[in-house]
Design an enzyme around this catalytic site. Structure first.
Site, mmCIF file in Angstrom:
data_model
loop_
_atom_site.group_PDB
_atom_site.id
_atom_site.type_symbol
_atom_site.label_atom_id
_atom_site.label_comp_id
_atom_site.label_asym_id
_atom_site.label_seq_id
_atom_site.Cartn_x
_atom_site.Cartn_y
_atom_site.Cartn_z
ATOM 1 C CB SER A 174 -8.137 0.265 5.822
ATOM 2 O OG SER A 174 -8.851 1.456 5.654
ATOM 3 C CE LYS A 195 -3.865 1.681 2.888
ATOM 4 N NZ LYS A 195 -4.724 1.312 4.025
ATOM 5 C CB SER A 197 -7.890 3.212 2.980
ATOM 6 O OG SER A 197 -7.107 2.576 3.976
HETATM 7 N N1 GLN Z 1 -12.972 3.567 6.756
HETATM 8 C C1 GLN Z 1 -12.262 3.886 7.949
HETATM 9 C C2 GLN Z 1 -11.942 5.347 7.997
HETATM 10 O O1 GLN Z 1 -12.099 5.993 6.999
HETATM 11 C C3 GLN Z 1 -11.067 3.036 8.120
HETATM 12 C C4 GLN Z 1 -9.840 3.529 7.488
HETATM 13 C C5 GLN Z 1 -8.652 2.672 7.754
HETATM 14 O O2 GLN Z 1 -8.767 1.607 8.345
HETATM 15 N N2 GLN Z 1 -7.506 3.158 7.336
HETATM 16 O O3 GLN Z 1 -11.541 5.847 9.005
#
Ligand code: GLN
Length: 485
Positions: free
Chosen positions: A176, A75, A152
């Site tokens: 994510s 990532k 994400s």
């Molecule tokens: N969807 C969650 C957020 O936007 C999780 C994001 C993540 O785990 N990086 O905070």
């Protein structure tokens, strides 16, 4: 297709010299070149260096380590010496930030002989649940290109599913890794907070961030975890606890295990197809010898509210380092420093990052701190205690990963709260700091994958990998592949 091999399969072939790392890496590169135009999972390509490393693995290597010669994508928040790392944000993309050092995970993978091929798409600074906030544009779901791949770590999940790599690294702050794994139909492992090192990975919310992996099978996830887990002197929050041999316990089965089904994770408004798939999976686990019992995690309904105070608060603090002076997006000279910061930061950050900085700054400001931040921390403690109590009675907990299968691109872009609700079944796990594994357990009638989540006690990755492996061996969901051109 060579790039569709699992790590375990490829390792066998490499060891027996039936396959070379160069062949395997080339197969992944060819797949990326063929399919990435349509799914947009890969944002930086490092193919030349990957091929040099693969060649080295072939000439020097004995392939005695399971990741030796295995190509992967990270990532775009994992710092890798000499490779652009931008968090998919214009803040760092403008001048292509090129780190002079490796994250601990990158370093451990290098030492294990894994081949880094480049970077995968993510929501900007990992804020989102759909990869739509990336400055490189959305990643499309390999099963249906009108749908998101999740987020994400949407790029990492889509890349694994589309066989662009053998595995990918992701981060999980509120879901994510697990949610994109569920949307794309691959395996996603979120570890216990402190099981893996955060050093050299761009922070979102430091008390929630975890480093984990997206893989084709549970066995592969166990192999990767074995390499990247463990205490790191460069990250004081890593635990000084032994790393068990994950592979040796993988095949022990679920006989004698008690698995809890929390009633708060089967709620009104969720997709009935998801509910049915997870309940059917519970039956399958029962058939395999586990005892499934109903449990309650009573404070679950407060998790999203608490998460969306704590997470933006930590975001607002972590984003302060991007001041446009030392690195990243800058602006022309201004009359005073404040004006300079305003211009540089307004120009570099996208709308979701700005929204979180504002919410977080508000929640942390004098007068509001007690009402919001402190209150949210108290709720976090109650949620953690819910899990502790549950694990006195059960070995692991089974829930859905997300309330629905992958949604259409653009469906939530005008409604941030709707997007935040995507995290309803995943964020509590980050608040509690425990591990969670997402594996495929069915398909919707539209042909989209759906995942189940196995949650374990602190440091209990071994248990969820074991249960996940047993389920995977008894079902076919993980081996289904999308058709991609
Ligand atoms: N969807 C969650 C957020 O936007 C999780 C994001 C993540 O785990 N990086 O905070």
């Amino acid at each position: 297709m060579l790039s569709s091999l699992t790590i375990a399969q490829a390792h066998e072939k490499l060891r027996k010299k039936e396959l070379s790392s160069v062949e395997l890496t080339k197969a992944c590169i060819e797949t990326i070149e063929k399919v990435d135009k349509t799914i947009n999972a890969v944002v930086h390509r490092n193919f030349e260096r990957a091929l040099i490393e693969a060649k080295k693995a072939d000439t020097q290597g004995t392939f005695d380590q399971p990741l030796s010669g295995i190509p992967y994508l990270a990532k775009d928040v994992f710092c890798e010496e000499g490779v652009p790392t931008t968090a998919c944000s214009n803040m760092l993309r403008g001048k292509d930030y090129v780190p002079p050092f490796d994250s601990t995970t990158t370093r451990r993978l290098k030492a294990a002989g894994a081949i880094s091929m480049g970077k995968a798409n993510t929501d900007e600074f990992t804020m989102g649940a759909s990869t739509e906030t990336s400055c490189f544009g959305v990643t499309k779901n390999p099963w249906d290109r009108t749908c998101v791949a999740g987020g994400s770590s949407g790029g990492s999940a889509a890349a694994v599913t589309a066989d662009e790599c053998l595995f990918a690294l992701g981060t999980d702050t509120g879901g994510s890794i697990r949610q994109p794994a569920s949307f794309c139909g691959c395996t996603g492992l979120k570890v216990t907070y402190g099981r893996t090192s955060r050093y050299g990975v761009m922070s979102m919310a430091s008390s929630l961030d975890t480093i984990g992996t997206l893989a084709k099978t549970v066995e592969d996830a166990a192999i990767i975890l074995q390499t990247i887990a463990g205490r790191d002197p460069l990250d004081g929050t890593t635990g000084d606890v032994p790393v068990p041999d994950y592979l040796s316990s993988l095949r022990k089965g679920v006989k004698g295990m008690t698995i809890g089904l929390p009633k708060e994770y089967f709620i009104k408004g969720m997709s009935p197809e998801v509910e049915t798939a997870v309940r059917t999976a519970a039956k399958e686990l029962e058939k395999l010898g586990a005892k499934v019992v109903d449990i309650s995690l009573p404070h679950s309904s407060y998790a999203i509210a608490a998460y969306y105070v704590i997470c933006p608060s930590e975001v607002s603090s972590n984003m302060a380092r991007y001041d446009g002076l030392r690195y990243g997006h800058s602006t022309e000279k201004q009359d005073n420093l404040i004006e300079y910061y305003i211009r540089a930061r307004s120009g570099g950050f996208g709308p979701e990052v700005k929204r979180r900085i504002m919410i977080g700054t508000y929640a942390l400001s004098a007068g509001y701190y007690d009402a919001y931040y402190r209150q949210a921390q108290k709720v976090r403690t109650l949620i953690r205690q819910d899990f502790e109590k549950a694990f006195e009675k059960v070995n692991c907990i089974l829930t859905p990963v997300a309330p629905t299968p992958a949604f259409t691109i653009g469906a939530h872009t005008d409604d941030p709260v709707q997007m935040y609700l995507e995290d309803i079944f995943t964020a509590p796990i980050n608040l509690a700091g425990v591990p969670g594994l997402s594996i495929p357990c069915g398909f919707s009638k539209e042909g989209l994958p759906m995942g189940l989540q196995l949650i374990g006690p602190q440091w209990g990755e071994e248990t969820i990998l074991r249960a996940g492996y047993a389920f995977e061996q008894a079902t076919e969901w993980h081996s289904k592949k999308p058709t991609l051109k």
